[in-house]
Design a protein around this motif. Structure first.
Motif, PDB file in Angstrom:
ATOM      1  N   PRO A 277       0.832  -1.211   0.000  1.00 16.21           N
ATOM      2  CA  PRO A 277       0.000   0.000   0.000  1.00 16.21           C
ATOM      3  C   PRO A 277       0.863   1.256   0.000  1.00 16.21           C
ATOM      4  CG  PRO A 277       0.091  -0.946   2.198  1.00 16.21           C
ATOM      5  CD  PRO A 277       0.785  -1.923   1.292  1.00 16.21           C
ATOM      6  N   MET A 278       0.401   2.266  -0.711  1.00 17.26           N
ATOM      7  CA  MET A 278       1.051   3.570  -0.628  1.00 17.26           C
ATOM      8  C   MET A 278       0.789   4.181   0.734  1.00 17.26           C
ATOM      9  SD  MET A 278       0.648   5.861  -4.043  1.00 17.26           S
ATOM     10  CE  MET A 278       0.910   5.183  -5.674  1.00 17.26           C
ATOM     11  N   THR A 279       1.775   4.884   1.239  1.00 17.14           N
ATOM     12  CA  THR A 279       1.531   5.695   2.418  1.00 17.14           C
ATOM     13  C   THR A 279       0.737   6.928   1.996  1.00 17.14           C
ATOM     14  OG1 THR A 279       3.505   7.067   2.157  1.00 17.14           O
ATOM     15  CG2 THR A 279       3.756   4.972   3.354  1.00 17.14           C
ATOM     16  N   PRO A 280       0.059   7.585   2.934  1.00 18.11           N
ATOM     17  CA  PRO A 280      -0.647   8.820   2.572  1.00 18.11           C
ATOM     18  C   PRO A 280       0.270   9.856   1.929  1.00 18.11           C
ATOM     19  CG  PRO A 280      -1.412   8.044   4.699  1.00 18.11           C
ATOM     20  CD  PRO A 280      -0.250   7.173   4.319  1.00 18.11           C
ATOM     21  N   GLU A 281       1.488   9.994   2.433  1.00 17.46           N
ATOM     22  CA  GLU A 281       2.391  10.999   1.864  1.00 17.46           C
ATOM     23  C   GLU A 281       2.793  10.627   0.440  1.00 17.46           C
ATOM     24  OE1 GLU A 281       3.736  14.586   1.697  1.00 17.46           O
ATOM     25  OE2 GLU A 281       2.700  13.808   3.469  1.00 17.46           O
ATOM     26  N   GLU A 282       3.029   9.343   0.189  1.00 23.16           N
ATOM     27  CA  GLU A 282       3.335   8.907  -1.180  1.00 23.16           C
ATOM     28  C   GLU A 282       2.158   9.172  -2.108  1.00 23.16           C
ATOM     29  OE1 GLU A 282       6.418   5.168  -0.373  1.00 23.16           O
ATOM     30  OE2 GLU A 282       4.244   4.838  -0.295  1.00 23.16           O
ATOM     31  N   ALA A 283       0.940   8.943  -1.613  1.00 25.19           N
ATOM     32  CA  ALA A 283      -0.247   9.158  -2.441  1.00 25.19           C
ATOM     33  C   ALA A 283      -0.469  10.639  -2.722  1.00 25.19           C
ATOM     34  CB  ALA A 283      -1.477   8.557  -1.761  1.00 25.19           C
ATOM     35  N   ARG A 284      -0.154  11.495  -1.756  1.00 31.90           N
ATOM     36  CA  ARG A 284      -0.294  12.939  -1.997  1.00 31.90           C
ATOM     37  C   ARG A 284       0.571  13.366  -3.183  1.00 31.90           C
ATOM     38  NH1 ARG A 284      -0.064  12.872   3.942  1.00 31.90           N
ATOM     39  NH2 ARG A 284      -2.225  13.186   4.620  1.00 31.90           N
ATOM     40  N   LYS A 285       1.795  12.848  -3.250  1.00 30.13           N
ATOM     41  CA  LYS A 285       2.682  13.178  -4.362  1.00 30.13           C
ATOM     42  C   LYS A 285       2.191  12.534  -5.653  1.00 30.13           C
ATOM     43  CE  LYS A 285       6.706  13.605  -1.298  1.00 30.13           C
ATOM     44  NZ  LYS A 285       8.031  13.030  -0.918  1.00 30.13           N
ATOM     45  N   HIS A 286       1.747  11.289  -5.568  1.00 30.26           N
ATOM     46  CA  HIS A 286       1.298  10.551  -6.743  1.00 30.26           C
ATOM     47  C   HIS A 286       0.071  11.205  -7.376  1.00 30.26           C
ATOM     48  CE1 HIS A 286       0.861   6.981  -9.267  1.00 30.26           C
ATOM     49  NE2 HIS A 286      -0.414   6.925  -8.937  1.00 30.26           N
ATOM     50  N   LEU A 287      -0.849  11.660  -6.559  1.00 24.78           N
ATOM     51  CA  LEU A 287      -2.103  12.237  -7.047  1.00 24.78           C
ATOM     52  C   LEU A 287      -2.011  13.745  -7.271  1.00 24.78           C
ATOM     53  CD1 LEU A 287      -4.604  10.348  -4.704  1.00 24.78           C
ATOM     54  CD2 LEU A 287      -4.117   9.839  -7.115  1.00 24.78           C
ATOM     55  N   GLY A 288      -0.928  14.351  -6.825  1.00 22.65           N
ATOM     56  CA  GLY A 288      -0.800  15.790  -6.975  1.00 22.65           C
ATOM     57  C   GLY A 288      -1.734  16.572  -6.076  1.00 22.65           C
ATOM     58  N   LEU A 289      -1.923  16.097  -4.839  1.00 25.16           N
ATOM     59  CA  LEU A 289      -2.809  16.797  -3.911  1.00 25.16           C
ATOM     60  C   LEU A 289      -2.104  18.065  -3.433  1.00 25.16           C
ATOM     61  CD1 LEU A 289      -4.198  13.815  -1.803  1.00 25.16           C
ATOM     62  CD2 LEU A 289      -5.095  14.811  -3.924  1.00 25.16           C
ATOM     63  N   LYS A 290      -2.776  19.174  -3.603  1.00 23.44           N
ATOM     64  CA  LYS A 290      -2.151  20.468  -3.312  1.00 23.44           C
ATOM     65  C   LYS A 290      -3.021  21.344  -2.421  1.00 23.44           C
ATOM     66  CE  LYS A 290       0.233  20.428  -7.767  1.00 23.44           C
ATOM     67  NZ  LYS A 290       0.424  21.113  -9.071  1.00 23.44           N
ATOM     68  N   ASN A 291      -3.970  20.758  -1.737  1.00 22.60           N
ATOM     69  CA  ASN A 291      -4.860  21.578  -0.921  1.00 22.60           C
ATOM     70  C   ASN A 291      -4.063  22.246   0.197  1.00 22.60           C
ATOM     71  OD1 ASN A 291      -6.853  22.735   0.567  1.00 22.60           O
ATOM     72  ND2 ASN A 291      -8.070  20.885   0.835  1.00 22.60           N
ATOM     73  N   PRO A 292      -3.955  23.566   0.187  1.00 20.32           N
ATOM     74  CA  PRO A 292      -3.128  24.245   1.178  1.00 20.32           C
ATOM     75  C   PRO A 292      -3.702  24.229   2.583  1.00 20.32           C
ATOM     76  CG  PRO A 292      -4.326  25.846  -0.102  1.00 20.32           C
ATOM     77  CD  PRO A 292      -4.598  24.507  -0.728  1.00 20.32           C
ATOM     78  N   HIS A 293      -4.949  23.763   2.719  1.00 17.95           N
ATOM     79  CA  HIS A 293      -5.607  23.808   4.026  1.00 17.95           C
ATOM     80  C   HIS A 293      -5.442  22.519   4.816  1.00 17.95           C
ATOM     81  CE1 HIS A 293      -7.538  27.617   2.984  1.00 17.95           C
ATOM     82  NE2 HIS A 293      -7.723  27.093   1.797  1.00 17.95           N
ATOM     83  N   ARG A 294      -4.776  21.498   4.223  1.00 18.33           N
ATOM     84  CA  ARG A 294      -4.686  20.208   4.909  1.00 18.33           C
ATOM     85  C   ARG A 294      -4.001  20.350   6.258  1.00 18.33           C
ATOM     86  NH1 ARG A 294      -0.854  16.300   5.590  1.00 18.33           N
ATOM     87  NH2 ARG A 294       0.619  17.348   4.232  1.00 18.33           N
ATOM     88  N   LYS A 295      -2.875  21.043   6.285  1.00 21.69           N
ATOM     89  CA  LYS A 295      -2.124  21.123   7.531  1.00 21.69           C
ATOM     90  C   LYS A 295      -2.876  21.921   8.598  1.00 21.69           C
ATOM     91  CE  LYS A 295       2.414  20.421   5.484  1.00 21.69           C
ATOM     92  NZ  LYS A 295       2.528  19.079   6.039  1.00 21.69           N
TER      93      LYS A 295
END
Length: 298
Positions: A277-295
């Motif tokens: 399984p991908m880790t969440p951080e790997e998936a963020r890079k893979h999918l190009g997730l850029k939501n600035p409000h996540r943190k």
């Protein structure tokens, strides 16, 4: 087949399943804990619906979504949250006047469907890409409404998961992309086996995969006993997978499952085929997730 797989766990859904299994989470605390447990079992993404805590039935209350999101983030469990925005589309014609909705009808405007997304700004949300006969009722999501909703999601910076329950939904999802309403590499979810949508079989999955844009990410799931077969079929064909109690209540015949057990079973099968399984951080890079409000939500 990819060696790193995004594993989504759909933890509760909105169907009439809470009375069928004690493991289906109902309250925000239970839903959040189930998402946390699934993440600890290896899930990359938790797909979230909320329910009326008193009845276990459908709810669209933004305050319930907020409580789930806050509980997951406060736990410091790293998991990508994918909130549904597909509620409020159930239409059951009245027997006395079919131009009116009868008991069980539950309709929301695109703006109402988007409210929890716009308020909480998750990294992902669903966008159900068309209307269909959904069992004994009609799910309504017209093309004009979908354009409005896609625009709202786009303006929020959240990445939509384009849910396709039939081949026509896939055609319209591609149309949304052509019209510039979907940013970045699109993400598709093939929802297979729901009466009366696309079949849960390899032939249908291959056809749908072959209609995707070249830069698309995709996943697929089946319901009931077809959950794990379709998950593994998706992986073998180059896609990602989804399991969870929204779509299937059983681990084995006659044995009710928890979300964490379904995730663990899928990952065990994946490991036997050389995938992880991908880790969440790997998936963020893979999918190009850029939501600035996540943190801001952590």
């Amino acid at each position: 087949m990819q060696k790193k797989i995004i594993v989504t766990c759909a933890v509760t859904g909105a169907g009439d399943t809470a009375r069928k299994s004690p493991h289906v989470p109902v309250t925000p605390e239970q839903i959040a804990q189930s998402a946390i447990d699934a993440a600890k079992a290896g899930a990359t993404i938790a797909h979230i619906h909320v329910r009326d805590p008193k009845t276990g039935g459908i709810s669209h209350d933004p305050a319930l979504f907020q409580e789930v999101v806050e509980r997951v983030r406060e736990s410091e469990t790293d998991v990508i949250l994918n909130l549904t925005s597909g509620g409020g589309g159930d239409w059951i014609p009245s027997e006395n006047n079919p131009s009116l909705g009868g008991p069980g009808t539950d309709m929301q405007t695109p703006e109402e469907r988007h409210e929890p997304i716009g308020k909480l700004l998750p990294e992902l949300c669903t966008l159900d890409c068309g209307s269909m006969n959904f069992g004994d009722q009609l799910y309504i999501s017209t093309t004009d409404w979908l354009r409005r909703q896609a625009r709202l999601i786009q303006q929020s910076g959240v990445k939509p998961e384009l849910e396709c329950f039939d081949t026509g939904h896939l055609r319209f999802a591609n149309q949304l992309i052509d019209e510039g309403l979907i940013d970045g590499d699109p993400m598709f979810q093939f929802c297979l086996g729901i009466p009366w949508g696309a079949n849960a079989d390899a032939e249908t999955m291959i056809y749908m995969r072959n209609q995707l844009p070249k830069n698309a990410h995709w996943s697929a799931f089946g319901i009931g006993r077809m959950q794990l077969p379709m998950a593994i079929q998706s992986m073998l064909l180059g896609g990602h997978i989804r399991v969870g109690l929204e779509d299937n209540l059983y681990l084995d015949k006659g044995m009710l499952a928890t979300n964490a057990q379904l995730v663990d079973r899928a990952i065990t099968i994946m490991a036997g085929l050389g995938a992880q399984p991908m880790t969440p951080e790997e998936a963020r890079k893979h999918l190009g997730l850029k939501n600035p409000h996540r943190k801001a939500l952590i």
